[in-house]
Motif scaffolding. Sequence first.
Motif, PDB file in Angstrom:
ATOM      1  N   MET A 148       0.827  -1.214   0.000  1.00 55.41           N
ATOM      2  CA  MET A 148       0.000   0.000   0.000  1.00 55.41           C
ATOM      3  C   MET A 148       0.860   1.263   0.000  1.00 55.41           C
ATOM      4  O   MET A 148       0.320   2.372   0.176  1.00 55.41           O
ATOM      5  N   THR A 149       2.139   1.129  -0.171  1.00 54.29           N
ATOM      6  CA  THR A 149       3.027   2.293  -0.188  1.00 54.29           C
ATOM      7  C   THR A 149       3.594   2.475  -1.585  1.00 54.29           C
ATOM      8  O   THR A 149       3.354   1.674  -2.494  1.00 54.29           O
ATOM      9  N   ASN A 275     -10.212   7.389  10.534  1.00 53.54           N
ATOM     10  CA  ASN A 275      -8.909   6.958  10.019  1.00 53.54           C
ATOM     11  C   ASN A 275      -8.614   5.603  10.650  1.00 53.54           C
ATOM     12  O   ASN A 275      -8.188   5.526  11.810  1.00 53.54           O
ATOM     13  N   THR A 404      -0.373   0.622   5.401  1.00 52.26           N
ATOM     14  CA  THR A 404      -0.267   1.911   6.068  1.00 52.26           C
ATOM     15  C   THR A 404      -1.647   2.529   6.137  1.00 52.26           C
ATOM     16  O   THR A 404      -2.558   2.128   5.392  1.00 52.26           O
ATOM     17  N   THR A 405      -1.821   3.472   7.025  1.00 57.94           N
ATOM     18  CA  THR A 405      -3.099   4.192   7.120  1.00 57.94           C
ATOM     19  C   THR A 405      -3.176   5.200   5.990  1.00 57.94           C
ATOM     20  O   THR A 405      -2.165   5.703   5.492  1.00 57.94           O
ATOM     21  N   SER A 406      -4.426   5.495   5.608  1.00 59.76           N
ATOM     22  CA  SER A 406      -4.637   6.374   4.453  1.00 59.76           C
ATOM     23  C   SER A 406      -5.549   7.548   4.757  1.00 59.76           C
ATOM     24  O   SER A 406      -5.978   8.233   3.836  1.00 59.76           O
ATOM     25  N   SER A 408      -8.564   7.313   5.912  1.00 62.55           N
ATOM     26  CA  SER A 408      -9.954   6.885   5.746  1.00 62.55           C
ATOM     27  C   SER A 408     -10.080   5.462   6.287  1.00 62.55           C
ATOM     28  O   SER A 408      -9.105   4.861   6.738  1.00 62.55           O
ATOM     29  N   ALA A 410     -10.142   1.727   5.896  1.00 63.88           N
ATOM     30  CA  ALA A 410      -9.622   0.758   4.920  1.00 63.88           C
ATOM     31  C   ALA A 410      -9.683  -0.636   5.538  1.00 63.88           C
ATOM     32  O   ALA A 410      -9.298  -0.832   6.696  1.00 63.88           O
ATOM     33  N   SER A 562       2.482   6.425   7.892  1.00 69.46           N
ATOM     34  CA  SER A 562       1.626   7.118   6.949  1.00 69.46           C
ATOM     35  C   SER A 562       2.276   8.416   6.530  1.00 69.46           C
ATOM     36  O   SER A 562       2.758   9.189   7.369  1.00 69.46           O
ATOM     37  N   ILE A 564       0.516  10.593   4.748  1.00 65.44           N
ATOM     38  CA  ILE A 564      -0.575  11.533   4.531  1.00 65.44           C
ATOM     39  C   ILE A 564      -0.934  12.248   5.824  1.00 65.44           C
ATOM     40  O   ILE A 564      -1.082  13.466   5.873  1.00 65.44           O
TER      41      ILE A 564
END
Length: 675
Positions: A148-149, A275, A404-406, A408, A410, A562, A564
């Motif tokens: 996811m990165t 999140n 990783t966290t985005s 939102s 997930a 993360s 973001i």
Amino acid sequence: MHIEKISEIIAHFIGLFEMTTDEMRLRTNYAEGAGPGADGPALPDQDAFTAAFSSDLQLKDYDPGIIYKSGSYEIEFGPARHFGRVFEESLEKLAAIAGKDIPLPHFGDPTDIVLTDEPELTVFAGPGSAISHVLQVNVLYDDDYLDMTDGVHPLRDTSFVIERLADFSTEAEIFTPFASLHRTDTYDGALKIAEDLESYIQNSKDSGPASPSSGDATHDFSTTAPKNDTVYVNGEETTDIPVLDDFLPDRGLAKLQEEPDDSSTSVEQTDPSGNSLDVTAGANLLVNVASVINTGVIASVTAVMGNYHQIDAISQAFVYSDNDEIASTLHSSGHSADDAGTVAKNIALFEHSTFEASSHADNDAVEPTFPNSWRVSVIDGGVSFVQWIEQYHFVTDNDTMTVTTSGSEATVLTGGNTSINFSSFFGMGMQYDLVIIGGNVLDINSITQISLLYDNDWVRAEDGVDPGADIQTGNNLLWNFASIHNVGTDSPFAAMPDYMAATQKAIEDRDPNMPEGLSFDVNFQGYAGLNVLYITGNLYDMTIIKQVSILGDSDDLTQAASTILENNPDATVTIDTGSNAVVNIAEIVDYDSFGQTTYLAGQLYSDAILIQGGLVEHDTTQPQPAGDRLANEVIAFLDNDDPAGGDCADGVINAGNDYSWSSAHPADVMQAMVA
């Protein structure tokens, strides 16, 4: 008056006179000669025409009446018979003599030939054999890769998981000596299985069972005298059967839909989305269920002229490794959940009961009745009732992820696989009051269960990761449950009475008269007639169940920081790499008899054995990058050389003589995904 009668007589015979005259005339013409002259010699027949001819007959008037007196046909010392029927009977006897081919060296008095038409026993065809072979195999490769990165993370070589599972299978063989039995539907093959089982049980009685050579054994239990109606859990005797629902892990999948709220409160949400990151890399479910209920032949009384072999065997084994490595940053977090351990249970139960007939009784006191007639069915040769069930699972769910966290909500699900084999057999046989078996009886029930799990997980954290994560890497379940329930004679077998042997001989000679001993057997009191089945050969009733479940769920998960929301410490991260369930359930209900009596003329061989073993492996193998190495599936198709090198690893499932499962191909449309 007198002249008229004379005229009537002349008129009546006038035609005869003319006919005679004509014949004489014709005869004269044919001769063409002249009659004798007057001076010729007198012929003898002309003396009646001389004048000296006279007759003493009295001339009477014509009387048209008819006087008839029949002759006497009376036969003394016997009833009156028609001679036509006597002739017909003679022809029938001659035809019977010709049909029976009776040798007659000489023809003497007809009374020397005695023909008796004795009746012969009418026999009917008995039921045939019932043989079923069931093979169920599930093969699933679900090794996923997720990133996811935007970084570069190498692939992981997961072939070591298959290698370790192969080692686990070898280690489990010491607890499952009957797993190598091969399917058969012949009497010789069944006899070979019975001899192997009896030999192993006898060796266990003499020298004891073998012990595992490696691993940490949670229990190593074996007994050749298991108690009836006693539950064995990991080698310990208990009275209660554990309930599967109480131990199944909550996978968080397939939850029932909640009922909507009846209130009028608005369910609209105006808050921004949270999140959170929810990762499920485990939660796999493997289930084998097999149930066999076999009645074979329903009989209240059984007579065995040969030997009786009765063998019940249960062998259960599990081997697992759940050695997880969690990054110290995450493991020391106050938000991390306690690591629940793996639960593994071998559960076995032997039961024995008698068939309970209807308790309804007639209160009227009447004289007891016994049978005076019978109906006989015959099976020439042997009869077999064979149910052979083999169930296999081979599932790998080795996931490699970088998450990783985005900012939102997930949810990532790379596990959650469900593989189920289900087999159920119910055999209802014909009902008879008496079954006579001319040969031997083989009654074999065997259950083998193997559960293998490799769940070594790695949870890593990169620099700068918020340690607030809930991690679950265990909470696995291995469950083997086996039950053998025999329904039959509770008391020891009775000695063979003489009238049972006489009954067998009467059937072979086709004697229609039922032996007198059957009419006084107390087991047949209240029967007006008997329904009898005679098997001239052997009877073997064999139920074999083999269940193997193999799961490799080695996950390697890395949590990246993360980019973001670097300053958002409230992100919720939940990671579950465990919560797997490997379940084997088998049950055999064998109706040997529906009465209280079994007669045996030969020897009784009755054996039972229970083997339970569990091993916990603390494997420390570390994953290696895949590099340029080709996957095993690619090597299988591209390499023509013998794969005997050090880089080769084969996963083998012994499915008897049927290797059709090897043609299965994994069907995972999302084998790898890169965000």
